[in-house]
Scaffold this motif. Structure first.
Motif, PDB file in Angstrom:
ATOM      1  N   PRO A  53       0.844  -1.210   0.000  1.00  0.00           N
ATOM      2  CA  PRO A  53       0.000   0.000   0.000  1.00  0.00           C
ATOM      3  C   PRO A  53       0.870   1.248   0.000  1.00  0.00           C
ATOM      4  N   VAL A  54       0.546   2.210  -0.867  1.00  0.00           N
ATOM      5  CA  VAL A  54       1.357   3.423  -0.977  1.00  0.00           C
ATOM      6  C   VAL A  54       0.459   4.653  -1.061  1.00  0.00           C
ATOM      7  N   THR A  55       1.029   5.788  -0.675  1.00  0.00           N
ATOM      8  CA  THR A  55       0.366   7.077  -0.824  1.00  0.00           C
ATOM      9  C   THR A  55       0.969   7.799  -2.025  1.00  0.00           C
ATOM     10  N   VAL A  56       0.104   8.359  -2.860  1.00  0.00           N
ATOM     11  CA  VAL A  56       0.554   9.066  -4.058  1.00  0.00           C
ATOM     12  C   VAL A  56       0.706  10.550  -3.722  1.00  0.00           C
ATOM     13  N   VAL A  57       1.897  11.082  -3.963  1.00  0.00           N
ATOM     14  CA  VAL A  57       2.171  12.511  -3.772  1.00  0.00           C
ATOM     15  C   VAL A  57       2.500  13.120  -5.135  1.00  0.00           C
ATOM     16  N   ILE A  61       5.047  12.156  -9.906  1.00  0.00           N
ATOM     17  CA  ILE A  61       4.473  11.619  -8.670  1.00  0.00           C
ATOM     18  C   ILE A  61       5.514  10.772  -7.947  1.00  0.00           C
ATOM     19  N   ALA A  62       5.326  10.652  -6.637  1.00  0.00           N
ATOM     20  CA  ALA A  62       6.138   9.763  -5.813  1.00  0.00           C
ATOM     21  C   ALA A  62       5.202   8.845  -5.049  1.00  0.00           C
ATOM     22  N   LEU A  63       5.550   7.570  -4.959  1.00  0.00           N
ATOM     23  CA  LEU A  63       4.769   6.589  -4.217  1.00  0.00           C
ATOM     24  C   LEU A  63       5.492   6.296  -2.914  1.00  0.00           C
ATOM     25  N   ILE A  64       4.849   6.617  -1.791  1.00  0.00           N
ATOM     26  CA  ILE A  64       5.476   6.528  -0.473  1.00  0.00           C
ATOM     27  C   ILE A  64       4.711   5.542   0.394  1.00  0.00           C
ATOM     28  N   LYS A  65       5.436   4.609   0.978  1.00  0.00           N
ATOM     29  CA  LYS A  65       4.834   3.617   1.878  1.00  0.00           C
ATOM     30  C   LYS A  65       4.874   4.137   3.313  1.00  0.00           C
ATOM     31  N   GLY A  66       3.724   4.162   3.987  1.00  0.00           N
ATOM     32  CA  GLY A  66       3.685   4.602   5.376  1.00  0.00           C
ATOM     33  C   GLY A  66       2.659   5.680   5.608  1.00  0.00           C
ATOM     34  N   ALA A  67       2.639   6.201   6.825  1.00  0.00           N
ATOM     35  CA  ALA A  67       1.606   7.136   7.266  1.00  0.00           C
ATOM     36  C   ALA A  67       1.955   8.564   6.864  1.00  0.00           C
TER      37      ALA A  67
END
Length: 205
Positions: free
Chosen positions: A23-27, A182-188
């Protein structure tokens, strides 16, 4: 130190090299433009002023517009000290600055929760859940004896929760897409969808 201003878009999931679903957050990053530079000789310290999201000149007040003499007005402007990359006013950066970086620190404004009680805000256990105890989700006594006869400062109580500046360190940078910026970042990653975030290379990694 590398710092970029981006926008939290939302979450998705990708497969890593081992075939595991992550799971990743898109920035998302708009162009980060150098608006000004601070120098030790003139300002007493070294820093870079970066702006992002181009806006109309009519939406910028005259006092603020003075810093945009050499560049187009920007909606969000922030100052970063210790910026390692060589640059000059008018230069534009994107997500490609994060190439080769494995871990990042992300700063943002946490989600606002409104006025909350001590159990939600501080994790209090509350009273017994049995019938008739009349003490379930309360804070309990905060008063003191004759001495000191007051409530001690910083006692945990109910109050406004969230909407604070938060930094989460050592988040894994799973992927950088220079084409889509975009950057895909794992975590909160802190903040709500659409919120502004600052992405830096991790201090402790």
């Amino acid at each position: 130190m590398i710092s970029l201003i981006g926008k939290k878009v939302g979450m998705t999931q990708v497969f890593n090299d081992n075939g595991e679903l992550v799971p990743v957050t898109v920035v998302k990053f708009e162009s980060n433009i150098v608006v000004a530079q601070r120098e030790t000789a003139k300002d007493g310290y070294d820093a870079v002023v970066i702006g992002t999201v181009e806006t109309k000149e009519s939406k910028v007040s005259k006092p603020v517009a003075g810093q945009f003499k050499e560049v187009t007005p920007q909606k969000h402007v922030m100052e970063f000290r210790g910026f390692d990359k060589e640059c000059k006013i008018g230069d534009s950066f994107g997500v490609e600055l994060l190439d080769g970086i494995s871990f990042v620190d992300v700063t943002g404004t946490s989600k606002g929760k409104g006025y909350q009680g001590v159990m939600k805000k501080h994790g209090f256990g509350g009273g017994r859940a049995t019938h008739g105890s009349k003490f379930h989700r309360e804070a309990g006594g905060t008063g003191m004896a004759t001495y000191p006869g007051r409530v001690i400062k910083n006692t945990k109580m109910a109050g406004r929760m969230g909407s604070d500046k938060k930094t989460v360190q050592n988040l894994e940078l799973v992927k950088v897409d220079a084409e889509m910026q975009i950057a895909l970042i794992k975590g909160a990653v802190p903040g709500k969808r659409g919120g502004l975030v600052i992405v830096r290379n991790a201090k402790k990694k």
